[in-house]
Design a protein around this motif. Structure first.
Motif, mmCIF file in Angstrom:
data_model
loop_
_atom_site.group_PDB
_atom_site.id
_atom_site.type_symbol
_atom_site.label_atom_id
_atom_site.label_comp_id
_atom_site.label_asym_id
_atom_site.label_seq_id
_atom_site.Cartn_x
_atom_site.Cartn_y
_atom_site.Cartn_z
ATOM 1 N N MET A 58 -3.984 10.750 -0.228
ATOM 2 C CA MET A 58 -2.849 9.840 -0.240
ATOM 3 C C MET A 58 -3.224 8.494 0.377
ATOM 4 S SD MET A 58 0.517 12.108 0.318
ATOM 5 C CE MET A 58 -0.200 13.465 1.192
ATOM 6 N N TYR A 59 -4.105 8.558 1.359
ATOM 7 C CA TYR A 59 -4.581 7.317 1.974
ATOM 8 C C TYR A 59 -5.265 6.452 0.921
ATOM 9 C CZ TYR A 59 -7.636 4.371 4.858
ATOM 10 O OH TYR A 59 -8.306 3.319 5.420
ATOM 11 N N ASP B 208 2.507 16.601 -5.977
ATOM 12 C CA ASP B 208 3.158 15.485 -5.314
ATOM 13 C C ASP B 208 4.629 15.439 -5.646
ATOM 14 O OD1 ASP B 208 1.030 14.646 -3.983
ATOM 15 O OD2 ASP B 208 0.394 13.162 -5.468
ATOM 16 N N LYS C 97 -4.987 6.715 -2.272
ATOM 17 C CA LYS C 97 -3.996 6.376 -3.292
ATOM 18 C C LYS C 97 -3.208 5.143 -2.832
ATOM 19 C CE LYS C 97 -0.480 6.890 -6.181
ATOM 20 N NZ LYS C 97 -0.530 6.324 -7.482
ATOM 21 N N ALA C 98 -2.851 5.136 -1.561
ATOM 22 C CA ALA C 98 -2.113 3.998 -1.023
ATOM 23 C C ALA C 98 -2.966 2.735 -1.105
ATOM 24 C CB ALA C 98 -1.696 4.273 0.417
ATOM 25 N N LEU C 99 -4.225 2.862 -0.748
ATOM 26 C CA LEU C 99 -5.097 1.696 -0.726
ATOM 27 C C LEU C 99 -5.349 1.147 -2.122
ATOM 28 C CD1 LEU C 99 -5.512 1.849 2.232
ATOM 29 C CD2 LEU C 99 -7.944 2.134 1.906
ATOM 30 N N PHE D 280 -12.781 12.342 12.261
ATOM 31 C CA PHE D 280 -11.913 11.893 11.179
ATOM 32 C C PHE D 280 -12.178 10.420 10.864
ATOM 33 C CE2 PHE D 280 -8.025 10.045 9.474
ATOM 34 C CZ PHE D 280 -7.830 10.868 8.390
ATOM 35 N N THR E 143 -12.721 4.809 2.998
ATOM 36 C CA THR E 143 -12.293 3.424 2.823
ATOM 37 C C THR E 143 -13.332 2.640 2.034
ATOM 38 O OG1 THR E 143 -11.205 3.587 4.964
ATOM 39 C CG2 THR E 143 -11.415 1.400 4.016
ATOM 40 N N LYS F 156 0.833 -1.207 0.000
ATOM 41 C CA LYS F 156 0.000 0.000 0.000
ATOM 42 C C LYS F 156 0.869 1.258 0.000
ATOM 43 C CE LYS F 156 -3.735 -2.391 0.206
ATOM 44 N NZ LYS F 156 -4.352 -2.663 -1.086
ATOM 45 N N SER G 166 -1.019 10.328 6.322
ATOM 46 C CA SER G 166 -1.666 9.403 5.392
ATOM 47 C C SER G 166 -1.177 7.979 5.616
ATOM 48 C CB SER G 166 -1.368 9.797 3.949
ATOM 49 O OG SER G 166 -1.641 11.141 3.741
ATOM 50 N N LYS H 143 -12.790 8.557 7.422
ATOM 51 C CA LYS H 143 -11.949 7.450 7.012
ATOM 52 C C LYS H 143 -12.801 6.261 6.582
ATOM 53 C CE LYS H 143 -8.089 4.813 8.564
ATOM 54 N NZ LYS H 143 -7.197 4.477 9.673
ATOM 55 N N ASN I 215 2.357 2.257 -3.185
ATOM 56 C CA ASN I 215 1.443 2.940 -4.105
ATOM 57 C C ASN I 215 1.664 4.450 -4.081
ATOM 58 O OD1 ASN I 215 0.088 0.773 -5.142
ATOM 59 N ND2 ASN I 215 -1.453 0.743 -3.543
ATOM 60 N N LEU I 216 2.250 4.933 -2.997
ATOM 61 C CA LEU I 216 2.425 6.381 -2.845
ATOM 62 C C LEU I 216 3.712 6.869 -3.484
ATOM 63 C CD1 LEU I 216 1.243 7.068 0.769
ATOM 64 C CD2 LEU I 216 0.129 7.664 -1.355
ATOM 65 N N ASP J 197 -5.940 16.185 1.659
ATOM 66 C CA ASP J 197 -4.630 15.718 1.202
ATOM 67 C C ASP J 197 -4.272 14.375 1.830
ATOM 68 O OD1 ASP J 197 -3.780 17.360 -0.721
ATOM 69 O OD2 ASP J 197 -2.169 18.317 0.432
ATOM 70 N N VAL J 198 -4.542 14.308 3.123
ATOM 71 C CA VAL J 198 -4.252 13.063 3.828
ATOM 72 C C VAL J 198 -5.107 11.935 3.251
ATOM 73 C CG1 VAL J 198 -4.470 11.898 6.040
ATOM 74 C CG2 VAL J 198 -3.525 14.194 5.940
ATOM 75 N N LEU J 199 -6.392 12.220 3.069
ATOM 76 C CA LEU J 199 -7.286 11.185 2.562
ATOM 77 C C LEU J 199 -6.927 10.798 1.132
ATOM 78 C CD1 LEU J 199 -10.690 12.401 3.984
ATOM 79 C CD2 LEU J 199 -9.425 10.375 4.655
ATOM 80 N N VAL K 44 -3.056 4.480 6.912
ATOM 81 C CA VAL K 44 -3.007 3.156 6.275
ATOM 82 C C VAL K 44 -2.597 2.126 7.316
ATOM 83 C CG1 VAL K 44 -1.945 1.778 4.473
ATOM 84 C CG2 VAL K 44 -2.450 4.172 4.048
#
Lengths: 310, 1083
Positions: B360-361, B730, B363-365, B414, B422, A248, A300, B418, A251-252, B356-358, A304
């Motif tokens: 990237m969150y 980014d 994006k990570a997921l 928050f 999610t 995950k 962020s 989330k 991905n960043l 911004d946090v969400l 995760v």
């Protein structure tokens, strides 16, 4: 141990024979041989490629992001390709045949000069005395010489390895007016990380075209989970969760992170967890904070982490 | 009594009166006839005599006398005899002052006296008398007062009127017209106010008038309207608070009053008392701060709960006690402290704070580029989504509600975000939109193809079948009731996604469960729903994990049980979106057997399926049996309505997302015009239940489908741009350095905006996001300017270049005599040995090393492009005086002609010209040594519009375009230095260099509109600039200020306390000085 090993070795110790004053183990650089098989899980055909390259004496360039297992791979290959070693300079007379190929590792930095690799004169009494640098020693010993992060070295230094990498396989030592032929087992391996180095620090083409290149990426989730499990000693589930985190976070990459999280960091996190640190905290210190200073990105990644670990 | 007799006895009197004015006698006679019969002859005579004496008092006193006679009958009736004489006495006194005044008094009396009564008489007259100052203008005002008295007192009491008179009195000193106007409107505007408020309002008016008479009229006219917005019981309090400010702020007070009043009108009235109480606490320290507090409420209250407001207020009070200016800025929300407190206290979480946090969150997921936007934005786009408060996704972006304020603390709010994010990311991660009609599922055997065949056969006869646009559409084509099918698919797919998330993300389970439980509590009562809807409701509850919240008629239990088993199957790890589709088919079949009728509760036994196991009576079981049962149910069929949406799952529109996805693909593939024709879209709109158009009336379907299509296209185009921007942001975050990307420079010269804080030295705090920098790239002129300048200064150019070449470092310098190094330095070794032989203990420094010396300098030149640089440079030549021409006009004319000719040939140089020339020279020099440099200019007007001109970016290579831009450097407007310095610092920070220099070239002190308390204040601007320079220093940038203002030492000393600066008194030497300074600075 000879006196020739530089100032740091003055009260040196030789491998094996125990001296009551010292508790650490110290090796002459070309004598360092892995005694146990390093753990390495092949992802693709890199083992076969390297073996072939070694047999055909083709220098190898390992490309890949930090902490994805390049160094471990070289160690593993050194061990795998190992055969009885005869040490060139008789230091202790302990020339026992051992498994493993000697592995000379040089971490390159921007002040690494040619003398640092080849050798230099030292003052000794009324005269000077020459000592071989690590590259010379590896050439003489027929070791695998691993130049880590080669692009960090100065360009004039990099050129030095050219004669070693083509059919000649020689190392000219200018100051001595000598040329050393590489021993049979000698192989030059260099590594570099194409990711974060800026365009300024690219590898010269005349250099890079002397190597075959093996590209490394982070291992797939299942393989990485096994690595983490083995290295850190956490449970299967935890290792899988850590590998999931790795996937995950990667991905960043390019989206807030210059580099994805390395397997190494995931293993650190695993080790902390194995020592009883709660998983969220362990990931925070070993992954989140280690990766970036940017608050938003930290937040962020932490989210995760929080999603994956209870 | 014989009136006739009287009248004859007044012959003499009448004659006298007639001699004064013929009409007077007639008036007298008329009045006499009307006099009420309360008086004896003596009194009548006395009355008549009074009138005559009155008329004789002054030249035009007969007018007053006439009014006296005419008013008398009524007044006598009103007042009675005793008070009447008093009335008359007042009249006589007035007459002796002004007969016009008296006339007005008499005339107004009959209608005024009934209101104020005999006891108010004296005060009334006093008020009128008070307004009269002896001038004719004052007289007319006083007359007006008497004339308006009836209406005036119809509205207000005497006490109030006396305040009004005092107010008018103040105005009189300035303008009688104004006073007269105010008097005129007073009764009208004051009418809406309550008694007490009116007095307070007038008192405030009086104070206000004393402080600033000019606003009085505005106040009087608009004040009551503003006041009416305040909760009635609190108005007096508000006014007294407002009046406290008058003594401090003078004429600004009305603005404060107006703004605070408006602010209060935006706040619920029931809070006014509490809020005014808080304001009063503040007022004891600073009335201004109290008003600022009120003014800020509309912005503060949405973010804070009442209890939190108390904390925020307390903090502000503390600031205020330490530093009044600081406190006022705090309550004005012009201080970082206030913002930080607000942020810390507020439990409400705004999306833009966490997006911004969400992002990237997510994006990570998902591993995909996911944008996060407010759901409002999606609804506005008009592409099928209409709800503004629910989470959703359209395939490439996730949309979330603009703010969450459900819990008492930010962290839990928050967690709501989330969970929302999610779930939406889950749709992307676990492939909700990757549905392929022909792909098999992993759990259920495929029924889709078979079903399609059957339907195609059925349909073939009736109408030509249209090729579906997406797989999802093709799937929904399998059902008669598309809405029902879509709802079922949503339930099945959401169930699958939730299961995946809970399996994959152990850490979020707790929050997720909590959210599900909260949703369960919100579900509508099941038993009241018609059968089909109750069935759906049960499925939704089951999907939320609420097995114990189910309820279903016992007789139909097998049906529900089968449905639950289907739902269970979708939760298996292997299940895919195709399985959710298969589940939909099976669920649809089950529902199809049910009639949507209301069940009589008494008739049926509603049970939870778990309890039902034991209660099962019938030996027969299975859905088939239930089907039979259901056919027996009687009742009126009701239209189907979708189940109440589940908050955290938001809207799920797979069909639309697939459509968008398809359009997107076509765009990227650069295919020729989209094969989607408006007809196709229209057909899609007609049957798709997902697409809600805001104004989707049946009749204008054609129109709205066209609109929909345009919206879609525009949306897709924008999307690409935004994705680009996100990537850039980014990348900047990632590297924070060098590598300029060609795509970083947008082709269109659209201005870019940046926000910076500004230092308020009085408040001792920053004003948050106070200045807006607008960044432009300077337009291009011709390159010849550059070359000409070089030619003109060729000598100087060569000279500076040589000097700069000396700066160029050797790449490697040998450093000798080191303890450790690259090689032995043989000279040193010989020395060493010699010394040792000689018995000296030599230092062992016998090595040398090559030291790589890199000149690694980045410099940003910041040019003052304010209007003042337009000034011509005054040369120190002797001005010719008329004496030089010996008064000979011909000589003078000759001189003037020659001067004109010269000016035409070489126009006088301005400061900006010298600045430009300096830049040209500098560029030459800098290109020689290879330093990284940027050239910027700044100007602007006001804090919202600080213009920042880019002539050359730091990383931009020098070339023709830069040359051409230099030509276009020209003076613009003001000099707000602070933000320009901050922005230049920011630019320098983006560059990777060991030495970063900010070189500011200006022609005078910083100055701008609103850059200080007023136009003449210089302190503020200097402090802010100083702070900006310090900030730069703190960030590792070396600032340097150069000014051509001869008197620059005065303020530069203060502005550049710890910063290097130089004054170039002789402007024309700037080009050579600037290069020299730069050399010294970077050596």
């Amino acid at each position: 141990m000879g006196p020739a090993d530089g100032p740091s070795c003055r009260k040196g110790k030789v491998n094996g024979s125990m001296d009551e004053r010292t508790t650490y183990r110290q090796y002459a650089i070309e004598e360092y041989v892995l005694e146990e098989e390093p753990f390495y899980l092949p992802v693709a055909d890199e083992v076969e490629l390297f073996t072939a390259a070694y047999e055909q004496k083709i220098p190898v360039l390992l490309k890949g992001p930090t902490g994805c297992g390049k160094t471990r791979f070289v160690e593993y290959m050194a061990y795998r390709l190992g055969r009885p070693v005869t040490i060139v300079r008789d230091v202790t007379g302990q020339d026992t045949a051992r498994t493993g190929l000697p592995l000379v590792t040089v971490a390159c930095h921007e002040d690494l000069t040619a003398s640092d690799l080849v050798g230099r004169y030292l003052l000794e009494g009324e005269t000077t005395r020459w000592i071989d640098g690590p590259l010379t020693r590896a050439v003489k010993a027929g070791a695998i010489c691993y130049l880590d992060e080669i692009v960090e070295a100065r360009k004039d230094t990099t050129v030095l390895i050219h004669p070693l990498t083509d059919h000649r396989r020689i190392l000219p030592i200018e100051k001595l007016g000598q040329v050393v032929e590489a021993r049979d087992g000698f192989l030059l391996v260099i590594s570099y990380n194409p990711g974060y180095q800026s365009a300024l620090k690219d590898l010269k083409h005349s250099t890079r075209q002397r190597f075959m290149a093996i590209e490394f990426t982070y291992p797939p989730r299942e393989v990485e989970a096994k690595v983490i499990e083995h290295e850190s000693g956490v449970s299967r589930e935890m290792a899988e969760a850590l590998a999931k985190l790795g996937e995950k976070v990667r991905n960043l990459k390019e989206h807030g992170l210059a580099e994805g999280v390395s397997t190494r960091l995931l293993i650190y996190a695993g080790k902390l967890i194995a020592s009883g640190i709660p998983p969220r905290r362990a990931c925070q210190v070993a992954v989140v904070w280690a990766l970036t200073d940017d608050r938003d990105v930290q937040r962020s990644i932490q989210e995760v982490v929080n999603s994956i670990f209870e | 009594m014989n009136r006739k007799g009287f009248s004859s006895s007044f012959d003499y009197l009448e004659k006298e009166l007639a001699s004064l004015s013929p009409s007077l006698a007639a008036d007298f006679r008329r009045a006499l006839a009307k006099m009420p019969p309360v008086w004896g002859p003596d009194d009548i005579v006395r009355w008549a005599q009074e009138g005559l004496e009155l008329a004789r008092l002054a030249w035009r006193a007969w007018e007053a006398s006439a009014e006296y006679y005419l008013a008398s009958p009524q007044v006598l009736g009103l007042l009675g005899s005793v008070s009447f004489w008093e009335w008359a006495r007042h009249g006589r006194e007035l007459t002796s002052v002004s007969s016009a005044l008296a006339a007005a008094y008499y005339r107004a009396s009959p209608s005024t006296l009934p209101i104020i009564g005999p006891e108010g008489l004296g005060r009334w007259v006093g008020l009128g008398r008070h307004l009269y100052k002896g001038s004719w203008r004052s007289a007319s005002l006083a007359v007006q007062f008497f004339e308006h008295s009836p209406t005036l007192f119809g509205v207000m009491s005497l006490a109030e009127a006396s305040v009004l008179v005092r107010f008018l009195d103040v105005l009189c000193d300035r303008s009688y017209d104004l006073a007269s106007h105010c008097l005129g409107v007073a009764p009208h505007v004051l009418r809406p106010l309550q008694g007490e408020d009116r007095l307070a309002f007038l008192r405030f008016a009086e104070e206000l008038a004393a402080a600033g008479w000019a606003d009085a009229r505005a106040y009087l006219e608009r004040g009551p309207g503003l006041l009416a917005q305040v909760e009635p019981s609190q108005r007096a309090r508000f006014l007294s608070l407002a009046s406290r400010i008058v003594s401090e702020e003078g004429r600004q007070a009305f603005a404060y009053f107006a703004e605070a009043g408006r602010a209060l009108s935006q706040v619920p009235p029931e809070l006014h008392g509490h809020l005014l109480g808080l304001a009063e606490q503040v007022a004891s320290n600073s009335p201004v701060a109290a008003m600022e507090f009120l003014k800020s409420l509309p912005r503060v209250l949405p973010r804070l709960k009442l209890s939190e407001l108390g904390d925020w207020h307390r903090e502000g009070l503390q600031v205020l006690q330490m530093n009044q200016e600081g406190g006022e800025a705090y309550f004005r929300l012009e201080s970082n402290r206030a913002e930080e407190m607000l942020d810390a206290l507020s439990s409400r979480l705004e999306l833009n704070k966490v997006s911004d946090v969400l992002r990237m969150y997510c994006k990570a997921l998902t591993g995909a580029d996911v944008a996060i936007h407010s759901a409002e934005a999606l609804a506005q786009k008009g592409i099928g989504w209409v709800r503004t408060e629910t989470a959703t996704t359209e395939g490439s972006a996730i949309f979330l509600p603009p703010a969450v304020d459900e819990f008492e603390d930010k962290a839990r709010n928050f967690s709501i975000y989330k969970v929302y994010a999610t779930h939406q990311a889950g749709h992307l991660e676990f492939g909700s939109f990757l549905f392929r009609f022909e792909a098999p599922g992993n759990v259920f055997p495929t029924l889709r193809l078979e079903r399609e065949q059957k339907r195609l056969q059925e349909r073939e006869a009736s109408d030509g079948h249209r090729q579906p646009l997406t797989d999802m559409e093709r799937f929904f084509d399998l059902f008669d009731n598309r809405r029902l099918a879509a709802d079922l698919f949503a339930i099945a797919e959401d169930t699958r996604i939730d299961a995946c998330i809970l399996r994959e993300y152990a850490g979020i389970r707790a929050d997720y469960r909590l959210t599900q439980v909260r949703e369960l509590e919100r579900r509508p009562p099941i038993e009241e729903l018609p059968l089909v809807e109750a069935f759906m409701e049960n499925l939704v509850r089951a999907s939320l994990g609420g097995a114990d919240h189910l309820s279903w008629p016992a007789s139909l239990m097998p049906l529900l049980k089968e449905a639950l088993a289907v739902l269970e199957a979708v939760q298996k790890p292997a299940a895919t979106v195709e399985d959710a589709a298969e589940a939909t088919i099976r669920l649809y079949e089950l529902v199809a057997s049910l009639p949507n009728v209301s069940m009589d509760e008494s008739q049926e036994d509603w049970q939870n399926p778990e309890e039902a196991d034991t209660a099962q009576v019938s030996p027969m079981s299975g859905a088939g049996q239930a089907e039979q049962q259901s056919q027996q149910i009687q009742g009126e069929e009701q239209p189907y309505r979708s189940p109440q949406p589940v908050e955290f799952r938001g809207e799920f529109k797979p069909e639309l997302v697939q459509l968008l996805g398809r359009l997107r693909q076509e765009r990227q593939a650069q295919q020729p015009p989209s094969p989607l024709s408006p007809e196709q879209i229209k057909a899609l709109l007609e049957k798709s239940v997902e697409i809600d158009l805001q104004d989707g009336g049946e009749q204008d379907l054609q129109q709205s489908s066209n609109l929909f299509l345009t919206n879609l296209k525009r949306e897709l185009a924008q999307e690409e741009q935004e994705a680009q921007k996100d990537k850039q942001r980014d990348r900047r975050r990632t590297t924070g350095l060098s590598t300029p990307d060609p795509s970083d420079q947008p082709l269109a010269p659209e201005p870019r905006y940046y926000f910076y804080d500004e230092w308020d030295f009085r408040a001792g705090d920053y004003k948050p996001r106070w200045c807006r920098i607008v960044e432009y790239t300077v337009a291009e002129g011709t390159a010849s300017y550059f070359d000409q300048t070089l030619n003109r200064y060729s000598a100087l150019v060569n000279q500076t270049r040589r000097q700069f070449e000396l700066l160029k470092p050797e790449l490697f310098r040998k450093i000798k005599r080191l303890l450790d190094g690259e090689e032995l330095d043989m000279d040193a070794v010989v020395d060493y040995l010699v010394e040792r032989e000689a018995g000296v203990s030599p230092p062992g420094k016998v090595y040398w090393r090559r030291n790589k010396v890199e000149r690694d300098v980045a410099v940003a030149f910041l040019l003052d492009m304010s209007a003042s640089t337009d000034e011509e440079i005054v040369k120190h030549t002797r001005r010719l005086t008329p004496d030089d021409f010996d008064d000979d006009p011909r000589k003078y004319f000759a001189w003037w002609m020659s001067r004109r000719a010269q000016e035409l040939l070489s126009p006088p140089k301005r400061i900006i010209d010298v600045e430009k020339e300096s830049i040209v020279l500098l560029i030459r020099a800098l290109e020689t040594i290879g330093d990284t440099y940027g050239i910027y200019g700044f100007s602007g007007y006001g804090r919202e519009n600080v213009e920042f001109y880019v002539i050359k970016e730091l990383e931009e290579p020098f070339g023709e375009r830069v040359k051409r831009r230099i030509d276009k450097i020209s003076p613009v407007r003001s000099t707000r230095m602070g933000p320009a310095i901050r922005h230049a610092t920011y630019k320098l920070e983006q560059v990777d260099a060991k030495v970063r220099i900010l070189f500011l070239v200006s022609d005078g002190r910083p100055q701008d509109h609103g850059y200080g308390r007023d136009r003449t204040e210089k302190e503020y601007a200097i402090h802010d600039t100083h702070m900006a320079l310090l900030e730069a220093k703190r960030r590792g940038v070396v600032p340097f200020c150069l000014t051509v203002d001869r008197y620059g030492h005065d303020y530069l000393k203060q502005m550049c306390q710890d910063v290097g600066y130089a004054v170039v008194p002789d402007v024309e030497s700037l080009p050579s000085r600037i290069t020299q300074l730069y050399r010294e600075l970077t050596r």
